[in-house]
Design a protein around this motif. Structure first.
Motif, PDB file in Angstrom:
ATOM      1  N   HIS A 163       0.825  -1.206   0.000  1.00  0.00           N
ATOM      2  CA  HIS A 163       0.000   0.000   0.000  1.00  0.00           C
ATOM      3  C   HIS A 163       0.864   1.263   0.000  1.00  0.00           C
ATOM      4  CE1 HIS A 163      -3.390   2.615   0.922  1.00  0.00           C
ATOM      5  NE2 HIS A 163      -2.678   3.135   1.891  1.00  0.00           N
ATOM      6  N   GLU A 164       1.886   1.277   0.845  1.00  0.00           N
ATOM      7  CA  GLU A 164       2.746   2.448   0.939  1.00  0.00           C
ATOM      8  C   GLU A 164       3.484   2.719  -0.367  1.00  0.00           C
ATOM      9  OE1 GLU A 164       3.686   4.749   3.390  1.00  0.00           O
ATOM     10  OE2 GLU A 164       1.910   4.099   4.494  1.00  0.00           O
ATOM     11  N   LEU A 165       3.929   1.649  -1.027  1.00  0.00           N
ATOM     12  CA  LEU A 165       4.755   1.813  -2.224  1.00  0.00           C
ATOM     13  C   LEU A 165       3.927   2.021  -3.482  1.00  0.00           C
ATOM     14  CD1 LEU A 165       7.609   1.847  -3.358  1.00  0.00           C
ATOM     15  CD2 LEU A 165       7.486  -0.634  -3.566  1.00  0.00           C
ATOM     16  N   PHE A 166       2.977   1.131  -3.726  1.00  0.00           N
ATOM     17  CA  PHE A 166       2.285   1.136  -5.015  1.00  0.00           C
ATOM     18  C   PHE A 166       1.002   1.965  -5.049  1.00  0.00           C
ATOM     19  CE2 PHE A 166       4.757  -2.855  -5.156  1.00  0.00           C
ATOM     20  CZ  PHE A 166       5.536  -2.546  -6.251  1.00  0.00           C
ATOM     21  N   GLU A 167       0.487   2.336  -3.906  1.00  0.00           N
ATOM     22  CA  GLU A 167      -0.701   3.186  -3.891  1.00  0.00           C
ATOM     23  C   GLU A 167      -0.352   4.621  -3.503  1.00  0.00           C
ATOM     24  OE1 GLU A 167      -4.134   1.562  -1.943  1.00  0.00           O
ATOM     25  OE2 GLU A 167      -3.742  -0.461  -2.682  1.00  0.00           O
ATOM     26  N   LYS A 168       0.327   4.792  -2.384  1.00  0.00           N
ATOM     27  CA  LYS A 168       0.661   6.149  -1.947  1.00  0.00           C
ATOM     28  C   LYS A 168       1.715   6.801  -2.835  1.00  0.00           C
ATOM     29  CE  LYS A 168      -0.574   6.087   2.946  1.00  0.00           C
ATOM     30  NZ  LYS A 168      -0.098   6.394   4.321  1.00  0.00           N
ATOM     31  N   ARG A 169       2.564   5.998  -3.473  1.00  0.00           N
ATOM     32  CA  ARG A 169       3.631   6.540  -4.313  1.00  0.00           C
ATOM     33  C   ARG A 169       3.472   6.086  -5.760  1.00  0.00           C
ATOM     34  NH1 ARG A 169       4.744   5.676   0.651  1.00  0.00           N
ATOM     35  NH2 ARG A 169       6.029   7.117   1.877  1.00  0.00           N
ATOM     36  N   MET A 170       2.253   5.993  -6.199  1.00  0.00           N
ATOM     37  CA  MET A 170       1.982   5.508  -7.553  1.00  0.00           C
ATOM     38  C   MET A 170       2.466   6.470  -8.634  1.00  0.00           C
ATOM     39  SD  MET A 170      -2.176   6.003  -7.647  1.00  0.00           S
ATOM     40  CE  MET A 170      -2.258   5.185  -9.241  1.00  0.00           C
ATOM     41  N   ASP A 171       2.784   7.717  -8.270  1.00  0.00           N
ATOM     42  CA  ASP A 171       3.268   8.691  -9.247  1.00  0.00           C
ATOM     43  C   ASP A 171       4.783   8.618  -9.430  1.00  0.00           C
ATOM     44  OD1 ASP A 171       3.671   9.619  -6.625  1.00  0.00           O
ATOM     45  OD2 ASP A 171       3.735  11.711  -7.297  1.00  0.00           O
ATOM     46  N   ARG A 172       5.472   7.763  -8.662  1.00  0.00           N
ATOM     47  CA  ARG A 172       6.934   7.681  -8.743  1.00  0.00           C
ATOM     48  C   ARG A 172       7.361   6.660  -9.792  1.00  0.00           C
ATOM     49  NH1 ARG A 172       8.322  10.237  -3.901  1.00  0.00           N
ATOM     50  NH2 ARG A 172       6.469  11.467  -3.410  1.00  0.00           N
ATOM     51  N   ALA A 173       8.553   6.886 -10.325  1.00  0.00           N
ATOM     52  CA  ALA A 173       9.145   5.892 -11.224  1.00  0.00           C
ATOM     53  C   ALA A 173       9.645   4.715 -10.399  1.00  0.00           C
ATOM     54  CB  ALA A 173      10.297   6.516 -12.005  1.00  0.00           C
ATOM     55  N   MET A 174       9.628   3.523 -11.006  1.00  0.00           N
ATOM     56  CA  MET A 174      10.139   2.333 -10.334  1.00  0.00           C
ATOM     57  C   MET A 174      10.829   1.430 -11.345  1.00  0.00           C
ATOM     58  SD  MET A 174       6.971   1.381  -7.769  1.00  0.00           S
ATOM     59  CE  MET A 174       6.203   2.691  -6.794  1.00  0.00           C
ATOM     60  N   ILE A 175      11.937   0.859 -10.915  1.00  0.00           N
ATOM     61  CA  ILE A 175      12.635  -0.155 -11.701  1.00  0.00           C
ATOM     62  C   ILE A 175      12.575  -1.426 -10.881  1.00  0.00           C
ATOM     63  CG2 ILE A 175      14.791  -0.810 -12.824  1.00  0.00           C
ATOM     64  CD1 ILE A 175      15.483   2.209 -12.883  1.00  0.00           C
ATOM     65  N   ILE A 176      11.845  -2.405 -11.400  1.00  0.00           N
ATOM     66  CA  ILE A 176      11.491  -3.586 -10.617  1.00  0.00           C
ATOM     67  C   ILE A 176      12.135  -4.841 -11.217  1.00  0.00           C
ATOM     68  CG2 ILE A 176       9.590  -5.004  -9.771  1.00  0.00           C
ATOM     69  CD1 ILE A 176       7.776  -2.523 -10.062  1.00  0.00           C
ATOM     70  N   VAL A 177      12.964  -5.484 -10.415  1.00  0.00           N
ATOM     71  CA  VAL A 177      13.564  -6.764 -10.794  1.00  0.00           C
ATOM     72  C   VAL A 177      12.811  -7.868 -10.063  1.00  0.00           C
ATOM     73  CG1 VAL A 177      15.596  -8.216 -10.527  1.00  0.00           C
ATOM     74  CG2 VAL A 177      15.846  -5.866 -11.306  1.00  0.00           C
TER      75      VAL A 177
END
Length: 216
Positions: A163-177
């Motif tokens: 929730h904290e990462l993908f909902e509250k910070r959904m406007d941020r870029a992410m590089i996911i391995v």
């Protein structure tokens, strides 16, 4: 924006030089979430370290025009003799964050209680990961690096992290391995596959997953 231009990474081994990444290029604009797939040893974690600045490329250039986190839940850079709060204070100084503002968030999110005032060398691996995850979210990064593990602890804490990462910070870029195809499909806008040192980009996540499964 993060721009990776013709980056090569070569390591020296007892059997000679090994090229892990071979002239790869990739651009990540603000707010985009890209998944990186690849078999064990393909160079995914190496790429994450290069993007974070923990290592330098052998050749090529990485341009960073937004702030980038360390890999989430990675606590390897903590000073073991310092307390959790002292490590937070040091990291806030490095990244120009407000320690007084970050402290209540880290205390609440990490759920470490009085252990925050104990030396980190006394922490279990799970406690270190929770502290690292909490500090990562307490600092205001433009791009988050996620190397395999994004949540630690029980299912309740997993959901809290999500929730904290993908909902509250959904406007941020992410590089996911990740090796989890469902995870990449759910959270990424596009994906790329590392195979034999080369990076194969795809505009559709489904196409990347099909290519990745074909390399297994």
């Amino acid at each position: 924006m993060i721009a990776i231009n013709d980056v090569t990474k070569i390591y020296s081994t007892r059997k000679g030089h090994r090229t892990v990444l071979d002239k790869i290029s990739l651009t990540i604009p603000r707010g985009e979430k890209i998944g990186i797939l690849g078999r064990n040893g393909a160079g995914k974690s190496t790429l994450i370290r290069l993007i974070s600045g923990a290592e330098l490329p052998t050749k090529g250039q990485i341009t960073r025009k937004m702030s980038i986190s360390w890999p989430l839940a990675f606590g390897g850079a903590f000073q073991g003799s310092l307390t959790g709060l002292d490590n937070l204070r040091f990291i806030c100084r490095v990244y120009g964050a407000d320690f007084e503002q970050a402290t209540p968030y880290v205390q609440e999110f990490s759920e470490l209680g009085n252990y925050l005032r104990e030396p980190v060398k006394k922490y279990s691996s799970g406690m270190r990961a929770r502290l690292a995850f909490a500090i990562s979210l307490a600092v205001d990064f433009d791009c988050f690096l996620i190397d395999e593990i994004v949540a630690v602890g029980d299912s309740r804490f997993h959901e809290k992290c999500r929730h904290e990462l993908f909902e509250k910070r959904m406007d941020r870029a992410m590089i996911i391995v990740s090796h989890d195809a469902g995870y990449i499909r759910e959270y990424c806008d596009r994906a790329a596959v590392l195979d034999s040192g080369k990076l194969h980009e795809f505009s559709e996540v489904s196409a990347a997953l099909n290519f990745y499964h074909g390399t297994l």
